[in-house]
Write an enzyme that holds these catalytic residues in place. Structure first.
Site, PDB file in Angstrom:
ATOM      1  CB  ALA A  79      44.165   4.002  22.364  1.00  0.00           C
ATOM      2  CD  GLU A 112      40.942  -7.077  11.866  1.00  0.00           C
ATOM      3  OE1 GLU A 112      40.883  -5.867  12.172  1.00  0.00           O
ATOM      4  OE2 GLU A 112      40.372  -7.548  10.850  1.00  0.00           O
ATOM      5  CG  ASN A 117      45.400  -5.838  23.999  1.00  0.00           C
ATOM      6  OD1 ASN A 117      45.149  -5.703  25.196  1.00  0.00           O
ATOM      7  ND2 ASN A 117      45.343  -4.839  23.144  1.00  0.00           N
ATOM      8  CE1 TYR A 124      37.286  -3.727  21.840  1.00  0.00           C
ATOM      9  CE2 TYR A 124      39.119  -5.221  21.520  1.00  0.00           C
ATOM     10  CZ  TYR A 124      38.589  -3.949  21.467  1.00  0.00           C
ATOM     11  OH  TYR A 124      39.359  -2.900  21.040  1.00  0.00           O
TER      12      TYR A 124
HETATM   13  C1  LIG Z   1      41.973  -1.798  26.172  1.00  0.00           C
HETATM   14  C2  LIG Z   1      41.707  -0.399  26.735  1.00  0.00           C
HETATM   15  C3  LIG Z   1      41.110   0.469  25.633  1.00  0.00           C
HETATM   16  C4  LIG Z   1      40.715  -0.502  27.908  1.00  0.00           C
HETATM   17  O1  LIG Z   1      40.376   0.802  28.322  1.00  0.00           O
HETATM   18  P1  LIG Z   1      40.063   1.143  29.856  1.00  0.00           P
HETATM   19  O2  LIG Z   1      39.399   2.456  29.915  1.00  0.00           O
HETATM   20  O3  LIG Z   1      41.284   0.979  30.686  1.00  0.00           O
HETATM   21  O4  LIG Z   1      39.050  -0.034  30.235  1.00  0.00           O
HETATM   22  P2  LIG Z   1      37.761   0.084  31.165  1.00  0.00           P
HETATM   23  O5  LIG Z   1      38.154   0.735  32.458  1.00  0.00           O
HETATM   24  O6  LIG Z   1      36.678   0.720  30.394  1.00  0.00           O
HETATM   25  O7  LIG Z   1      37.447  -1.458  31.420  1.00  0.00           O
HETATM   26  C5  LIG Z   1      36.237  -2.055  31.040  1.00  0.00           C
HETATM   27  C6  LIG Z   1      36.405  -3.553  31.040  1.00  0.00           C
HETATM   28  O8  LIG Z   1      37.481  -3.937  30.199  1.00  0.00           O
HETATM   29  C7  LIG Z   1      38.219  -5.026  30.808  1.00  0.00           C
HETATM   30  N1  LIG Z   1      39.561  -4.533  31.135  1.00  0.00           N
HETATM   31  C8  LIG Z   1      40.052  -3.290  30.921  1.00  0.00           C
HETATM   32  N2  LIG Z   1      41.343  -3.215  31.318  1.00  0.00           N
HETATM   33  C9  LIG Z   1      41.657  -4.435  31.787  1.00  0.00           C
HETATM   34  C10 LIG Z   1      42.851  -4.999  32.324  1.00  0.00           C
HETATM   35  N3  LIG Z   1      43.970  -4.275  32.458  1.00  0.00           N
HETATM   36  N4  LIG Z   1      42.844  -6.302  32.668  1.00  0.00           N
HETATM   37  C11 LIG Z   1      41.739  -7.056  32.520  1.00  0.00           C
HETATM   38  N5  LIG Z   1      40.560  -6.591  32.028  1.00  0.00           N
HETATM   39  C12 LIG Z   1      40.538  -5.299  31.664  1.00  0.00           C
HETATM   40  C13 LIG Z   1      37.437  -5.417  32.043  1.00  0.00           C
HETATM   41  O9  LIG Z   1      36.481  -6.398  31.683  1.00  0.00           O
HETATM   42  C14 LIG Z   1      36.735  -4.127  32.404  1.00  0.00           C
HETATM   43  O10 LIG Z   1      35.508  -4.261  33.087  1.00  0.00           O
HETATM   44  P3  LIG Z   1      35.427  -4.943  34.564  1.00  0.00           P
HETATM   45  O11 LIG Z   1      36.444  -4.241  35.390  1.00  0.00           O
HETATM   46  O12 LIG Z   1      34.014  -4.680  34.983  1.00  0.00           O
HETATM   47  O13 LIG Z   1      35.716  -6.400  34.322  1.00  0.00           O
HETATM   48  C15 LIG Z   1      43.029   0.243  27.287  1.00  0.00           C
HETATM   49  O14 LIG Z   1      43.659  -0.684  28.143  1.00  0.00           O
HETATM   50  C16 LIG Z   1      44.012   0.660  26.212  1.00  0.00           C
HETATM   51  O15 LIG Z   1      43.955   1.766  25.696  1.00  0.00           O
HETATM   52  N6  LIG Z   1      44.967  -0.228  25.869  1.00  0.00           N
HETATM   53  C17 LIG Z   1      46.000   0.074  24.875  1.00  0.00           C
HETATM   54  C18 LIG Z   1      45.409   0.167  23.491  1.00  0.00           C
HETATM   55  C19 LIG Z   1      44.673  -1.092  23.097  1.00  0.00           C
HETATM   56  O16 LIG Z   1      45.123  -2.194  23.361  1.00  0.00           O
HETATM   57  N7  LIG Z   1      43.520  -0.907  22.419  1.00  0.00           N
HETATM   58  C20 LIG Z   1      42.715  -2.001  21.911  1.00  0.00           C
HETATM   59  C21 LIG Z   1      43.230  -2.415  20.596  1.00  0.00           C
HETATM   60  S1  LIG Z   1      42.301  -3.736  19.904  1.00  0.00           S
END
Ligand SMILES: CC(C)(COP(=O)(O)OP(=O)(O)OC[C@H]1O[C@@H](n2cnc3c(N)ncnc32)[C@H](O)[C@@H]1OP(=O)(O)O)[C@@H](O)C(=O)NCCC(=O)NCCS
Length: 166
Positions: A79, A112, A117, A124
């Site tokens: 996260a 998972e 999401n 991933y």
């Molecule tokens: C999922 C999560 C960890 C992503 O972290 P983040 O630092 O915002 O993501 P990044 O900036 O590293 O993004 C990397 C890639 O992820 C994907 N991505 C991340 N956020 C995205 C969004 N809001 N919509 C679509 N794609 C997304 C994209 O492919 C992106 O790369 P790209 O822009 O070159 O396509 C974050 O949104 C989060 O903490 N969510 C809540 C907790 C959660 O759902 N954790 C995963 C549980 S399985």
């Protein structure tokens, strides 16, 4: 210029890690869960991302826990603090932690993720994870299904590229 520091989690990070958890999930891990992972679970690899801006105190903005079981890295949680999302922090932390898992002997990874999401699934997929199954009603509070995703094999060169982005 701001700098992102990726490092192992310590007990001093737990308050901030719990804040990230509370702001990121409908059913966050209980407060003592990270303490347990850090102090009791030999198989857990716990890392954080620390955002370091000149003139300000560094702040822990993301966390990951991976369980390493034989040759398998199970991503238990990942996260990023909401206001720090979209800066490749999640991607870089995942890449760094998977590299550590690989060094520790993992050749494949699994996780998972909620079917709804999309952000996490897209992250991933960028790593090469593929959907291999569904776990019906996996999330007990909402009865939502989980997608089971796997990455086989973990490729170090690809992780290096993902780690450099942003
Ligand atoms: C999922 C999560 C960890 C992503 O972290 P983040 O630092 O915002 O993501 P990044 O900036 O590293 O993004 C990397 C890639 O992820 C994907 N991505 C991340 N956020 C995205 C969004 N809001 N919509 C679509 N794609 C997304 C994209 O492919 C992106 O790369 P790209 O822009 O070159 O396509 C974050 O949104 C989060 O903490 N969510 C809540 C907790 C959660 O759902 N954790 C995963 C549980 S399985």
């Amino acid at each position: 210029m701001a700098h992102l520091h990726l490092r192992p989690m310590t007990l001093a990070d737990l308050d901030q890690v719990n804040t990230i958890e509370q702001t990121s999930f409908p059913t966050p891990w209980p407060e003592n869960a990270f303490y347990h992972e850090l102090t009791q679970n030999q198989a857990a690899l716990c890392w954080v991302a620390e955002w370091d801006e000149p003139g300000q105190s560094p702040i822990v903005v993301a966390d990951i826990v991976i369980w390493i079981i034989l040759d398998e890295a199970h991503i238990a949680t990942l996260a990023v603090l909401p206001e720090y999302r979209g800066r490749f922090i999640g991607q870089r932390l995942l890449a760094r932690a998977l590299r550590e898992a690989s060094k520790a002997g993992a050749t494949q990874a699994l996780l998972e993720v909620r079917v709804t999401n999309q952000a996490a699934q897209k992250l991933y997929r960028k790593f090469g994870f593929e959907v291999v199954g569904i776990r019906p009603g996996y999330y007990q509070n909402t009865q939502e299904d989980a997608l089971l995703m796997t990455l086989k094999p973990i490729v170090a060169d690809k992780l290096a590229l993902l780690l450099e982005q942003g």
